[in-house]
Design a protein around this motif. Structure first.
Motif, PDB file in Angstrom:
ATOM      1  N   GLN A   1      87.760  13.267  48.491  1.00  0.00           N
ATOM      2  CA  GLN A   1      86.658  14.030  47.356  1.00  0.00           C
ATOM      3  C   GLN A   1      85.191  13.759  47.687  1.00  0.00           C
ATOM      4  O   GLN A   1      84.956  14.537  47.449  1.00  0.00           O
ATOM      5  N   THR A   2      84.909  12.203  47.025  1.00  0.00           N
ATOM      6  CA  THR A   2      84.155  11.646  46.746  1.00  0.00           C
ATOM      7  C   THR A   2      83.235  12.020  47.692  1.00  0.00           C
ATOM      8  O   THR A   2      82.186  12.262  48.752  1.00  0.00           O
ATOM      9  N   GLU A   3      83.976  11.448  49.542  1.00  0.00           N
ATOM     10  CA  GLU A   3      83.551  11.682  50.676  1.00  0.00           C
ATOM     11  C   GLU A   3      82.940  13.366  51.393  1.00  0.00           C
ATOM     12  O   GLU A   3      82.039  13.387  51.918  1.00  0.00           O
ATOM     13  N   TYR A   4      84.040  13.345  51.195  1.00  0.00           N
ATOM     14  CA  TYR A   4      84.131  15.019  51.003  1.00  0.00           C
ATOM     15  C   TYR A   4      82.802  15.796  50.457  1.00  0.00           C
ATOM     16  O   TYR A   4      81.538  16.473  51.487  1.00  0.00           O
ATOM     17  N   LEU A   5      82.334  15.125  49.603  1.00  0.00           N
ATOM     18  CA  LEU A   5      81.430  16.256  48.578  1.00  0.00           C
ATOM     19  C   LEU A   5      80.379  15.150  48.656  1.00  0.00           C
ATOM     20  O   LEU A   5      79.429  16.148  48.966  1.00  0.00           O
ATOM     21  N   LEU A   6      79.954  14.095  49.376  1.00  0.00           N
ATOM     22  CA  LEU A   6      78.726  13.316  50.140  1.00  0.00           C
ATOM     23  C   LEU A   6      78.290  14.052  51.065  1.00  0.00           C
ATOM     24  O   LEU A   6      76.888  14.481  51.374  1.00  0.00           O
ATOM     25  N   ASN A   7      79.542  14.333  51.873  1.00  0.00           N
ATOM     26  CA  ASN A   7      78.787  14.869  53.495  1.00  0.00           C
ATOM     27  C   ASN A   7      78.154  15.680  53.156  1.00  0.00           C
ATOM     28  O   ASN A   7      77.466  16.629  54.361  1.00  0.00           O
ATOM     29  N   VAL A   8      79.219  17.053  52.214  1.00  0.00           N
ATOM     30  CA  VAL A   8      78.540  18.718  52.193  1.00  0.00           C
ATOM     31  C   VAL A   8      77.168  18.299  51.764  1.00  0.00           C
ATOM     32  O   VAL A   8      76.365  18.659  52.043  1.00  0.00           O
ATOM     33  N   VAL A   9      76.384  17.682  51.012  1.00  0.00           N
ATOM     34  CA  VAL A   9      75.607  17.268  50.350  1.00  0.00           C
ATOM     35  C   VAL A   9      74.448  17.354  51.064  1.00  0.00           C
ATOM     36  O   VAL A   9      73.205  17.810  51.336  1.00  0.00           O
ATOM     37  N   LYS A  10      74.701  16.041  51.742  1.00  0.00           N
ATOM     38  CA  LYS A  10      73.893  15.295  52.862  1.00  0.00           C
ATOM     39  C   LYS A  10      73.688  16.596  53.913  1.00  0.00           C
ATOM     40  O   LYS A  10      72.604  17.125  54.124  1.00  0.00           O
ATOM     41  N   ASN A  11      74.507  17.477  53.863  1.00  0.00           N
ATOM     42  CA  ASN A  11      74.197  18.627  55.390  1.00  0.00           C
ATOM     43  C   ASN A  11      73.821  19.355  54.611  1.00  0.00           C
ATOM     44  O   ASN A  11      72.802  19.781  55.166  1.00  0.00           O
ATOM     45  N   TRP A  12      73.201  19.720  53.478  1.00  0.00           N
ATOM     46  CA  TRP A  12      73.372  20.651  52.760  1.00  0.00           C
ATOM     47  C   TRP A  12      71.432  20.778  52.883  1.00  0.00           C
ATOM     48  O   TRP A  12      70.533  21.041  52.697  1.00  0.00           O
ATOM     49  N   CYS A  13      71.242  19.149  52.264  1.00  0.00           N
ATOM     50  CA  CYS A  13      70.341  18.147  52.479  1.00  0.00           C
ATOM     51  C   CYS A  13      69.182  18.633  53.529  1.00  0.00           C
ATOM     52  O   CYS A  13      68.282  18.764  53.384  1.00  0.00           O
ATOM     53  N   GLY A  14      69.967  18.384  54.630  1.00  0.00           N
ATOM     54  CA  GLY A  14      69.908  18.157  56.575  1.00  0.00           C
ATOM     55  C   GLY A  14      69.351  19.784  56.433  1.00  0.00           C
ATOM     56  O   GLY A  14      67.982  20.253  56.714  1.00  0.00           O
ATOM     57  N   LYS A  15      70.510  20.860  56.143  1.00  0.00           N
ATOM     58  CA  LYS A  15      69.986  21.942  56.543  1.00  0.00           C
ATOM     59  C   LYS A  15      68.521  22.482  55.521  1.00  0.00           C
ATOM     60  O   LYS A  15      67.845  23.391  56.231  1.00  0.00           O
ATOM     61  N   HIS A  16      67.829  21.972  54.243  1.00  0.00           N
ATOM     62  CA  HIS A  16      67.161  22.191  53.436  1.00  0.00           C
ATOM     63  C   HIS A  16      66.047  21.489  53.914  1.00  0.00           C
ATOM     64  O   HIS A  16      64.721  22.032  52.942  1.00  0.00           O
ATOM     65  N   ASN A  17      65.924  20.721  54.903  1.00  0.00           N
ATOM     66  CA  ASN A  17      65.167  19.890  54.897  1.00  0.00           C
ATOM     67  C   ASN A  17      65.023  19.156  54.039  1.00  0.00           C
ATOM     68  O   ASN A  17      63.140  18.834  53.480  1.00  0.00           O
ATOM     69  N   ILE A  18      65.216  18.261  52.693  1.00  0.00           N
ATOM     70  CA  ILE A  18      64.834  17.854  51.833  1.00  0.00           C
ATOM     71  C   ILE A  18      65.522  16.580  51.934  1.00  0.00           C
ATOM     72  O   ILE A  18      66.890  15.700  52.152  1.00  0.00           O
ATOM     73  N   ASN A  19      64.459  15.115  50.919  1.00  0.00           N
ATOM     74  CA  ASN A  19      64.794  14.350  51.590  1.00  0.00           C
ATOM     75  C   ASN A  19      65.247  12.920  50.957  1.00  0.00           C
ATOM     76  O   ASN A  19      65.216  13.973  49.438  1.00  0.00           O
ATOM     77  N   TYR A  20      66.474  12.736  50.389  1.00  0.00           N
ATOM     78  CA  TYR A  20      67.084  12.346  50.192  1.00  0.00           C
ATOM     79  C   TYR A  20      67.952  10.854  49.966  1.00  0.00           C
ATOM     80  O   TYR A  20      67.766  10.164  51.253  1.00  0.00           O
ATOM     81  N   THR A  21      68.123  10.533  49.067  1.00  0.00           N
ATOM     82  CA  THR A  21      68.394   8.753  48.796  1.00  0.00           C
ATOM     83  C   THR A  21      70.200   8.968  48.290  1.00  0.00           C
ATOM     84  O   THR A  21      70.680   9.934  47.240  1.00  0.00           O
ATOM     85  N   VAL A  22      70.865   7.631  48.516  1.00  0.00           N
ATOM     86  CA  VAL A  22      72.426   8.035  48.204  1.00  0.00           C
ATOM     87  C   VAL A  22      72.401   6.544  46.902  1.00  0.00           C
ATOM     88  O   VAL A  22      72.032   5.348  46.989  1.00  0.00           O
ATOM     89  N   LYS A  23      73.027   7.332  45.557  1.00  0.00           N
ATOM     90  CA  LYS A  23      73.171   5.946  44.678  1.00  0.00           C
ATOM     91  C   LYS A  23      74.042   6.104  43.767  1.00  0.00           C
ATOM     92  O   LYS A  23      74.113   6.282  42.924  1.00  0.00           O
TER      93      LYS A  23
END
Length: 137
Positions: free
Chosen positions: A114-136
């Protein structure tokens, strides 16, 4: 450059109802829909389009049936997979939790999945919208 922090709270908000959470490009924060209620949207434009003009977009969102189906697809159990293939979206979540309790050994890795799935969804969403991110996490 602004950076969006993907933390446990950001992942948790990915479970919100569709349209409940929004992302602000102004301060790279997640905003709840009730915080936007004070913004008057002109009648001649859709709310989402108007918010985009204000640099606010819908936040990543995961439907529970999507996660349940994705997890079932990882199982090495043809009988359960076949059962879930015949279900409608609304039924998937109901049966998922029934099977979760009936076959707990098949669901040992669900929390991590569940955590990995959600993380991948949010990362992909960030990529789609050109949002710079960091994971903590």
């Amino acid at each position: 450059m602004a950076t969006f922090v993907i933390d446990n709270e950001a992942l948790k908000k990915g479970w919100g109802a569709e349209g409940q959470y929004w992302f602000s490009f102004i301060d790279y924060s997640i905003v709840e829909d009730f915080d936007l209620m004070h913004i008057e949207v002109p009648e001649n434009i859709e709310k989402e389009e108007f918010f985009r003009l204000k640099d606010i977009i819908p936040y990543a969102n995961v439907k529970r049936y999507e996660l349940a189906k994705a997890y079932i697809d990882t199982l090495d159990n043809k009988k359960i997979k076949l059962k879930f293939d015949s279900l409608e979206n609304e039924e998937i979540v109901e049966y998922f939790w029934k099977y979760f309790h009936i076959y707990p050994d098949l669901f040992d890795g669900f929390g991590d999945f569940q955590t990995e799935y959600l993380l991948n969804v949010v990362k992909n969403w960030c990529g789609k919208h050109n949002i710079n991110y960091t994971v903590k996490l």
